[in-house]
Every structure is written in structure tokens, then in C-alpha cells.
Write a protein that holds these residues in place. Sequence first.
Motif, PDB file in Angstrom:
ATOM      1  N   ILE A   1       0.848  -1.187   0.000  1.00  0.00           N
ATOM      2  CA  ILE A   1       0.000   0.000   0.000  1.00  0.00           C
ATOM      3  C   ILE A   1       0.889   1.244   0.000  1.00  0.00           C
ATOM      4  N   VAL A   2       0.756   2.063  -1.036  1.00  0.00           N
ATOM      5  CA  VAL A   2       1.547   3.277  -1.191  1.00  0.00           C
ATOM      6  C   VAL A   2       0.838   4.419  -0.477  1.00  0.00           C
ATOM      7  N   VAL A   3       1.598   5.190   0.272  1.00  0.00           N
ATOM      8  CA  VAL A   3       1.052   6.285   1.071  1.00  0.00           C
ATOM      9  C   VAL A   3       1.575   7.612   0.552  1.00  0.00           C
ATOM     10  N   ARG A   4       0.673   8.562   0.379  1.00  0.00           N
ATOM     11  CA  ARG A   4       1.046   9.923  -0.014  1.00  0.00           C
ATOM     12  C   ARG A   4       0.346  10.912   0.913  1.00  0.00           C
ATOM     13  N   LEU A   5       0.955  12.084   1.032  1.00  0.00           N
ATOM     14  CA  LEU A   5       0.371  13.175   1.805  1.00  0.00           C
ATOM     15  C   LEU A   5       0.426  14.444   0.978  1.00  0.00           C
TER      16      LEU A   5
ATOM     17  N   HIS B   1      -3.258   1.310  -4.134  1.00  0.00           N
ATOM     18  CA  HIS B   1      -2.871  -0.088  -4.285  1.00  0.00           C
ATOM     19  C   HIS B   1      -3.217  -0.497  -5.712  1.00  0.00           C
ATOM     20  N   PRO B   2      -2.398  -1.343  -6.336  1.00  0.00           N
ATOM     21  CA  PRO B   2      -2.672  -1.718  -7.730  1.00  0.00           C
ATOM     22  C   PRO B   2      -4.083  -2.267  -7.919  1.00  0.00           C
ATOM     23  N   GLY B   3      -4.773  -1.765  -8.937  1.00  0.00           N
ATOM     24  CA  GLY B   3      -6.084  -2.279  -9.286  1.00  0.00           C
ATOM     25  C   GLY B   3      -7.239  -1.745  -8.471  1.00  0.00           C
ATOM     26  N   THR B   4      -6.963  -0.779  -7.569  1.00  0.00           N
ATOM     27  CA  THR B   4      -8.005  -0.234  -6.712  1.00  0.00           C
ATOM     28  C   THR B   4      -7.943   1.288  -6.747  1.00  0.00           C
ATOM     29  N   ALA B   5      -9.075   1.954  -6.787  1.00  0.00           N
ATOM     30  CA  ALA B   5      -9.098   3.415  -6.752  1.00  0.00           C
ATOM     31  C   ALA B   5      -8.518   3.900  -5.430  1.00  0.00           C
ATOM     32  N   PRO B   6      -7.758   4.990  -5.441  1.00  0.00           N
ATOM     33  CA  PRO B   6      -7.146   5.477  -4.197  1.00  0.00           C
ATOM     34  C   PRO B   6      -8.190   5.887  -3.163  1.00  0.00           C
TER      35      PRO B   6
END
Length: 281
Positions: free
Chosen positions: A56-60, A69-74
Motif C-alpha cells: 500500500i503506497v502512502v502519499r500526503l 494499491h494496484p487495481g483499486t481506486a485510491p
Amino acid sequence: MKITRLNIYPVKSLGGIPLDQAELGVRGLAHDRQWMVVDDIGRFVTQRQLPHMARIVVRLDDEALELSHPGTAPLRIPLQRDDQPRLPVYVWDDQCQALDEGEEAAAWLGAVLGDYKGSGLRLVRFAPDQRRNVEPHFLAPGEQAHTAFADGYPFLVVSEASLAEVNRVLETKGLAPVPMERFRPSIVVDAAEPFVENGWGELSLHEGAVRLGLRKPCQRCKITTVDQVTGEIAVPGEPLRTLVQMNTRLAPGGYFGQNAILLAGEGRTIAVGEALAPRPR
């Protein structure tokens, strides 16, 4: 000696964010471990149980925490909100109050991570009025410190030389080197000698306006074996097994890095490339 890396992990056990500079707080670098994934009774869940949390990639940004996450809307969680219900949560033996980020976040975690032990998962935020104290028996007389959802301390300090030595030993065993990301530090420095940080009592920057107290060696766990890009464990037990072999003089178990607290400098900013000075214990 200089700072070579700064990292925050806004959601405990999810992806990290490298920074060029960061604001210091008593609970760690700004936004570090302010959120956490919990099960249906509020117990914290990490890569120890679900290694694929690492994917799971996290951004701020200025407005929201974003998980992807791949294949899922943020999933976007507003930074400023006051409508969340409170619930008790547990980190190791500590109980504190947290703010539940709601059903949309819970459904997103379910879609990405699946059920956990037959129950759902929820995303919670550390309640700002809470105080989760650092274990007092490792602090100096008169010291007090607290943290958010980190395992136990607000900062983790590691040196590049220590990682190089671990990788040298791994290579003698025919194993591939591991990146610094396996150890999830908040502050990385370029000390010349491996494991010299184990003898430091304090680090200072900005002519002493910023001071970090190094209070306890960090005992490592299964998370060091998880590839932080793929969420997979390519070599079970490594580099944890190697750390155990290398650190027997320190204490039983595998150790890497020093847990630290803020002694001075709340609200100040530190940056990659800045010089810092150690003081022995």
C-alpha cells in the motif's frame, strides 16, 4: 556526520515517504505513525501478520492522506476533520483512544487486504488529546516522552555504515543485500563506523537547538524479512537471523538502530544534508 535520509510512515506498517526536510515534534517527525490499521477489537495489525500491507503506497498533500494499491481506486482521508467517532485501540500493552476514519476506509482496506482472522479491518487516527508514554525505565532521571502509534519511541536513528556491515555479512552467506527500507528508520546518518550509534547518548543539530536522546537499542522483528516493494518474504528469517548472530554482545535477539526521543527543538525543521554531532552515553 550528516543526515542522509528522512522518512515518515504516516500509517503504521504501510509504505513510507522519503522527505528532504521534516518538522520535529515530541511524537516524532510530523505525520509519522498518526494512523494505524486495527482489527474488530481495536488491536493493531502490521506486516507481522499481513506482509502485503507493504504494497500500500502512502502519499500526503496539504489536504489529505492518500492510500493507493494496484487495481483499486485510491482512498483519500481529509487531514482536517472532526466528525469521527472515538474507539479504544491497543498497541502492544498500551491502550489509547483513536478516531475511526469510517466505513469507506474500512471497505477499502477489506478490498485490498481481505478479511483478517474472519473480521474486518479499520483505519484509525491518533486522537490529538491522547498521550501514549514511552516506557519510563529507559529514560534518564526526570525525562518524559510520548509517541503516537510507533511501536514504542517517536524516532528511530540508523547509520549507513551499520547497514553496510549487515549486508557484508549477508553476502558472505551468499545472500543478497537488503535496502534500508527493510528497517523503516526515521533518521539515517552517515557515521563512519558500523553500530557506533549504539554508544551514543545524544545527537545535536543547529548548534544544540535540536537534541535527540538515544535511549534504547531497537529489537527487530519479522518485518525486516518483508520486501517493502512486493510485500513478499524471499528468504524466510533473513536478515533477522543475521542480526541475531551479529548482536549477541548487545543483548539476546537481533538489534538494529537506536530508539530516540526529542530533548529540544519541538517545531523546528531538520533536513537531509545537515550536520549533526553525537555525544557518548
